[in-house]
Design a protein around this motif. Structure first.
Motif, PDB file in Angstrom:
ATOM      1  N   GLY A 257      39.340  23.709  56.784  1.00 12.70           N
ATOM      2  CA  GLY A 257      37.995  23.506  57.308  1.00 12.70           C
ATOM      3  C   GLY A 257      36.901  23.692  56.287  1.00 12.70           C
ATOM      4  O   GLY A 257      35.736  23.387  56.561  1.00 12.70           O
ATOM      5  N   GLY A 258      37.218  24.223  55.084  1.00  6.69           N
ATOM      6  CA  GLY A 258      36.207  24.439  54.054  1.00  6.69           C
ATOM      7  C   GLY A 258      36.781  25.203  52.883  1.00  6.69           C
ATOM      8  O   GLY A 258      37.890  25.749  52.949  1.00  6.69           O
ATOM      9  N   LEU A 259      36.025  25.240  51.792  1.00 11.65           N
ATOM     10  CA  LEU A 259      36.442  25.940  50.581  1.00 11.65           C
ATOM     11  C   LEU A 259      36.089  27.421  50.681  1.00 11.65           C
ATOM     12  O   LEU A 259      35.070  27.786  51.257  1.00 11.65           O
ATOM     13  CB  LEU A 259      35.780  25.321  49.346  1.00 11.65           C
ATOM     14  N   GLU A 260      36.923  28.255  50.072  1.00  9.09           N
ATOM     15  CA  GLU A 260      36.706  29.698  50.142  1.00  9.09           C
ATOM     16  C   GLU A 260      36.329  30.270  48.782  1.00  9.09           C
ATOM     17  O   GLU A 260      36.899  29.906  47.748  1.00  9.09           O
ATOM     18  CB  GLU A 260      37.962  30.419  50.633  1.00  9.09           C
ATOM     19  N   THR A 261      35.368  31.192  48.770  1.00  2.93           N
ATOM     20  CA  THR A 261      35.044  32.022  47.615  1.00  2.93           C
ATOM     21  C   THR A 261      35.482  33.447  47.939  1.00  2.93           C
ATOM     22  O   THR A 261      35.164  33.969  49.008  1.00  2.93           O
ATOM     23  CB  THR A 261      33.543  32.002  47.309  1.00  2.93           C
ATOM     24  N   ARG A 262      36.200  34.070  47.008  1.00  2.00           N
ATOM     25  CA  ARG A 262      36.743  35.413  47.290  1.00  2.00           C
ATOM     26  C   ARG A 262      36.563  36.314  46.073  1.00  2.00           C
ATOM     27  O   ARG A 262      36.846  35.914  44.941  1.00  2.00           O
ATOM     28  CB  ARG A 262      38.225  35.315  47.666  1.00  2.00           C
ATOM     29  N   GLY A 263      36.090  37.539  46.323  1.00  2.00           N
ATOM     30  CA  GLY A 263      35.983  38.557  45.290  1.00  2.00           C
ATOM     31  C   GLY A 263      37.085  39.590  45.459  1.00  2.00           C
ATOM     32  O   GLY A 263      37.403  40.003  46.584  1.00  2.00           O
ATOM     33  N   TRP A 264      37.663  40.020  44.336  1.00  2.00           N
ATOM     34  CA  TRP A 264      38.814  40.921  44.349  1.00  2.00           C
ATOM     35  C   TRP A 264      38.537  42.153  43.500  1.00  2.00           C
ATOM     36  O   TRP A 264      37.885  42.070  42.456  1.00  2.00           O
ATOM     37  CB  TRP A 264      40.053  40.234  43.778  1.00  2.00           C
ATOM     38  N   LEU A 265      39.064  43.295  43.931  1.00  2.00           N
ATOM     39  CA  LEU A 265      38.977  44.538  43.162  1.00  2.00           C
ATOM     40  C   LEU A 265      40.319  45.252  43.262  1.00  2.00           C
ATOM     41  O   LEU A 265      40.862  45.414  44.363  1.00  2.00           O
ATOM     42  CB  LEU A 265      37.868  45.433  43.706  1.00  2.00           C
ATOM     43  N   ARG A 266      40.846  45.670  42.100  1.00  2.00           N
ATOM     44  CA  ARG A 266      42.160  46.319  42.083  1.00  2.00           C
ATOM     45  C   ARG A 266      42.092  47.630  41.305  1.00  2.00           C
ATOM     46  O   ARG A 266      41.503  47.718  40.222  1.00  2.00           O
ATOM     47  CB  ARG A 266      43.197  45.401  41.451  1.00  2.00           C
ATOM     48  N   LEU A 267      42.767  48.648  41.862  1.00  2.00           N
ATOM     49  CA  LEU A 267      42.903  49.955  41.225  1.00  2.00           C
ATOM     50  C   LEU A 267      44.382  50.209  40.970  1.00  2.00           C
ATOM     51  O   LEU A 267      45.196  50.101  41.894  1.00  2.00           O
ATOM     52  CB  LEU A 267      42.329  51.036  42.138  1.00  2.00           C
ATOM     53  N   ILE A 268      44.732  50.542  39.736  1.00  2.00           N
ATOM     54  CA  ILE A 268      46.121  50.835  39.365  1.00  2.00           C
ATOM     55  C   ILE A 268      46.172  52.271  38.856  1.00  2.00           C
ATOM     56  O   ILE A 268      45.525  52.602  37.857  1.00  2.00           O
ATOM     57  CB  ILE A 268      46.635  49.878  38.287  1.00  2.00           C
ATOM     58  N   VAL A 269      46.927  53.119  39.556  1.00  2.00           N
ATOM     59  CA  VAL A 269      46.981  54.540  39.211  1.00  2.00           C
ATOM     60  C   VAL A 269      48.433  54.966  39.021  1.00  2.00           C
ATOM     61  O   VAL A 269      49.189  55.045  39.997  1.00  2.00           O
ATOM     62  CB  VAL A 269      46.333  55.407  40.307  1.00  2.00           C
ATOM     63  N   PRO A 270      48.842  55.254  37.781  1.00  2.00           N
ATOM     64  CA  PRO A 270      50.186  55.803  37.586  1.00  2.00           C
ATOM     65  C   PRO A 270      50.230  57.250  38.044  1.00  2.00           C
ATOM     66  O   PRO A 270      49.346  58.050  37.729  1.00  2.00           O
ATOM     67  CB  PRO A 270      50.405  55.682  36.079  1.00  2.00           C
TER      68      PRO A 270
END
Length: 290
Positions: A257-270
């Motif tokens: 139905g339409g194009l999507e814009t998406r923002g992502w944030l990732r945290l990696i913790v050993p």
């Protein structure tokens, strides 16, 4: 079609475990398209426990009002000291949490399908790595997400020499039952996540992309969905915590139905290692008797 029905189908396309839809179609990607972008998915992790949380907010251009969703994917990966065919054995637990608003309707939220999986990752030499993951998305009682069990496989290849992360990760899902308790139809799905980043000191930058498609089905009334998105990633290693952010935009879509814009944030913790890597034996001092 009721708002509740639209919300259910929206959640299916979004993947809640993880892409969003409106209208008659309802994609069934339990693995959210783009969720492994930025990760060296083909390479084994250091022995121990790692926490990874990937959160994203997307808005799809559907007129007159957009369809929006937030997907949060907290996961734990245990890289064991054990090997299978000389590859590192790793275990994955992921619990999606999602919220969605279909064409301006009130937000609905809930837990998605829990993923339980085992993975084997091999170092092939010359900075080339491959991995294979086998697991399942468990059934869910949350009506705004996919409710049916899904057999899930991933095939990844990573080149990580010279600070590069060149990764292609194929995510394949097989629905064990294609019809939900509420009558929604779910097809099998295929996703492809692509990463080409380079590290400069503590910084990491580069282009990313992902695609997803429903696989062919014998359901004559179902309209298959698909998309392909591109974007850019920026990361910073705070030592040992690693933070990544990226933005993606659909360049093509089918039946969404339409194009999507998406923002992502990732945290990696050993987390504190459960075991240490085998250390090379230190050379013994030469002792001479006179």
């Amino acid at each position: 079609m009721t708002a509740r029905r639209v919300g259910l189908r929206l959640a299916a396309a979004c993947g809640i475990g993880l892409g969003l839809a409106a209208g008659q179609a309802s994609a069934a990607s339990s693995a959210q398209p783009g969720q492994t972008v930025g990760l060296p998915a083909g390479a084994p992790l250091p022995i121990g426990l790692t926490f990874i949380d990937t959160s994203s907010f997307g808005s799809r251009d559907i007129r007159p009002r957009s369809t929006d969703s937030n997907v949060n994917l907290p996961s734990f990966i245990w890289a064991t000291p054990w090997s299978i065919a000389e590859g590192r054995l790793q275990f994955v637990v992921l619990q999606p949490i999602t919220a969605s608003s279909t064409r301006g309707a009130a937000y609905q939220s809930g837990f998605g399908q829990t993923l339980l999986a085992a993975q084997v990752a091999w170092k092939l030499g010359r900075d080339l790595n491959v991995s294979y993951l086998l697991g399942a998305y468990l059934p869910s009682d949350t009506r705004i997400v996919i409710q049916n069990p899904v057999l899930h496989q991933r095939f990844a290849v990573t080149y990580n020499g010279g600070g590069w992360n060149l990764t292609a990760n194929i995510l394949y899902g097989t629905l064990l039952d294609t019809t939900s308790p509420s009558g929604t139809f779910y097809p099998d799905f295929l996703n492809l996540d692509l990463t080409a980043t380079k590290k400069f000191g503590k910084w990491e930058v580069g282009p990313v992309a992902f695609g997803s498609t429903d696989l062919p089905t014998r359901n004559p009334t179902y309209r298959r969905q698909g998309q392909f998105a591109v974007g850019g990633l920026v990361g910073y290693n705070f030592g040992p915590v690693n933070l990544q952010a990226y933005v993606t935009r659909d360049v093509v879509q089918r039946n969404y139905g339409g194009l999507e814009t998406r923002g992502w944030l990732r945290l990696i913790v050993p987390i504190v290692p459960i075991a240490t890597e085998p250390a090379a034996e230190a050379p013994r001092p030469l002792v001479r008797r006179f």
